[in-house]
Enzyme design. Structure first.
Site, PDB file in Angstrom:
ATOM      1  N   ASP A 266       0.885  -1.164   0.000  1.00  0.00           N
ATOM      2  CA  ASP A 266       0.000   0.000   0.000  1.00  0.00           C
ATOM      3  C   ASP A 266       0.922   1.213   0.000  1.00  0.00           C
ATOM      4  O   ASP A 266       1.571   1.509   0.994  1.00  0.00           O
ATOM      5  CB  ASP A 266      -0.901  -0.003   1.232  1.00  0.00           C
ATOM      6  CG  ASP A 266      -1.878   1.172   1.256  1.00  0.00           C
ATOM      7  OD1 ASP A 266      -1.676   2.146   0.499  1.00  0.00           O
ATOM      8  OD2 ASP A 266      -2.846   1.130   2.047  1.00  0.00           O
TER       9      ASP A 266
ATOM     10  N   LYS B 241      -3.798  16.108  -9.090  1.00  0.00           N
ATOM     11  CA  LYS B 241      -3.109  15.942 -10.370  1.00  0.00           C
ATOM     12  C   LYS B 241      -2.399  17.231 -10.793  1.00  0.00           C
ATOM     13  O   LYS B 241      -1.374  17.176 -11.478  1.00  0.00           O
ATOM     14  CB  LYS B 241      -4.096  15.476 -11.439  1.00  0.00           C
ATOM     15  CG  LYS B 241      -4.550  14.031 -11.242  1.00  0.00           C
ATOM     16  CD  LYS B 241      -3.365  13.072 -11.246  1.00  0.00           C
ATOM     17  CE  LYS B 241      -3.783  11.625 -11.204  1.00  0.00           C
ATOM     18  NZ  LYS B 241      -2.623  10.692 -11.252  1.00  0.00           N
TER      19      LYS B 241
ATOM     20  N   TYR C  92      -9.487  15.578  -6.690  1.00  0.00           N
ATOM     21  CA  TYR C  92      -8.671  14.782  -7.603  1.00  0.00           C
ATOM     22  C   TYR C  92      -7.906  15.692  -8.554  1.00  0.00           C
ATOM     23  O   TYR C  92      -6.704  15.506  -8.789  1.00  0.00           O
ATOM     24  CB  TYR C  92      -9.563  13.818  -8.386  1.00  0.00           C
ATOM     25  CG  TYR C  92      -8.837  13.016  -9.437  1.00  0.00           C
ATOM     26  CD1 TYR C  92      -8.040  11.933  -9.086  1.00  0.00           C
ATOM     27  CD2 TYR C  92      -8.956  13.334 -10.791  1.00  0.00           C
ATOM     28  CE1 TYR C  92      -7.372  11.191 -10.049  1.00  0.00           C
ATOM     29  CE2 TYR C  92      -8.291  12.602 -11.768  1.00  0.00           C
ATOM     30  CZ  TYR C  92      -7.509  11.524 -11.389  1.00  0.00           C
ATOM     31  OH  TYR C  92      -6.848  10.797 -12.350  1.00  0.00           O
TER      32      TYR C  92
ATOM     33  N   SER D  67      -2.915  13.174 -15.592  1.00  0.00           N
ATOM     34  CA  SER D  67      -4.284  13.198 -16.115  1.00  0.00           C
ATOM     35  C   SER D  67      -4.523  14.566 -16.734  1.00  0.00           C
ATOM     36  O   SER D  67      -3.874  15.551 -16.358  1.00  0.00           O
ATOM     37  CB  SER D  67      -5.290  12.962 -14.985  1.00  0.00           C
ATOM     38  OG  SER D  67      -6.603  13.261 -15.395  1.00  0.00           O
TER      39      SER D  67
END
Length: 247
Positions: A63, A161, A157, A144
């Site tokens: 992880d 990014k 998010y 992204s």
């Protein structure tokens, strides 16, 4: 890609989607790939399917948001494969949430995986390269298009990014200052058909396949050592005129 044959790559989030596709292509190109993921059994299944390829996939349970687990993963690579030559920071976290009403746990997970773990993986990979005198390594961030504008409904998010975009450029400048030949690339796909994206959303928008992103990653890594691709953005061709450039 021939010059990478026999070298070692680490790919985070290798259990499915983009990470699995990139791991598969790297093994086909003859690299020894350490595929790390929480769902290590899926990486093990992929490794079994690639036994006849010139490279090898080493599944490793980790992880990446847990600092000690990440340190243990890099220690395993050092003990068994000497070190990392290519670092593919692919793993990411996301989920439906509101900045105003969303749970703190989701925001923390996004920051831990998408920002802090990327920074830690990058730092430890470069340390591994330096320890062995490797000056032709490559750091590849799977970013992204959300890292270049504000994507609707997933602001946290998008923020994470954007941080990846800044970290890539900042790392590149630090390496330049050291006259290092280690290359840094931010690869920013649009919508990709992976388990990461809700099915209902995929039905309404055109999308890339994980193999498309893997092909782009091979192109980036396959350029001559003196060529550095700073940013590569790939998007699906819109299926309808109503689709926006946000795909």
């Amino acid at each position: 890609m021939q010059r990478w044959a026999g070298r070692v790559a680490m790919v985070t989030g290798a259990s499915s989607g983009i990470g699995a596709a990139i791991s598969q292509e790297l093994v086909k190109k003859g690299l020894n790939v350490v595929g790390i993921a929480r769902r290590v059994e899926k990486v093990q299944d992929l490794a079994s399917s690639l036994k006849s390829e010139p490279g090898k996939l080493y599944p490793l349970k980790c992880d990446i948001s847990e600092d000690q687990e990440l340190k243990d993963a890099f220690s395993w690579v050092k003990d068994n494969l000497k070190g990392v030559d290519v670092m593919v920071n692919n793993a990411a976290a996301n989920g439906p949430h509101s900045l105003i009403d969303g749970p703190d746990e989701m925001c923390k997970r996004i920051v831990d995986v998408n920002i802090l773990a990327v920074a830690r993986c990058t730092r430890m990979a470069i340390q591994s390269m330096r320890e062995r005198g490797v000056d032709d390594g490559h750091i590849l961030h799977i970013n992204s298009i959300a890292g270049h504008y504000i994507h609707p409904d997933v602001f946290m998010y998008s923020a994470s990014k954007h941080a990846v975009t800044v970290m890539a450029e900042g790392l590149r400048r630090e390496l330049w200052n050291e006259k290092s030949k280690i290359r840094v690339t931010s690869l920013s796909p649009g919508l990709v058909n992976t388990p990461f994206i809700p099915g209902f959303y995929l039905k309404k928008h055109s999308s890339l396949e994980p193999s498309d992103v893997a092909d782009a990653a091979m192109f980036v890594l396959g350029t001559p050592p003196h060529v550095q691709i700073h940013e590569l953005t790939i998007r699906p061709i819109p299926l309808t005129k109503s689709e926006t450039t946000n795909s």
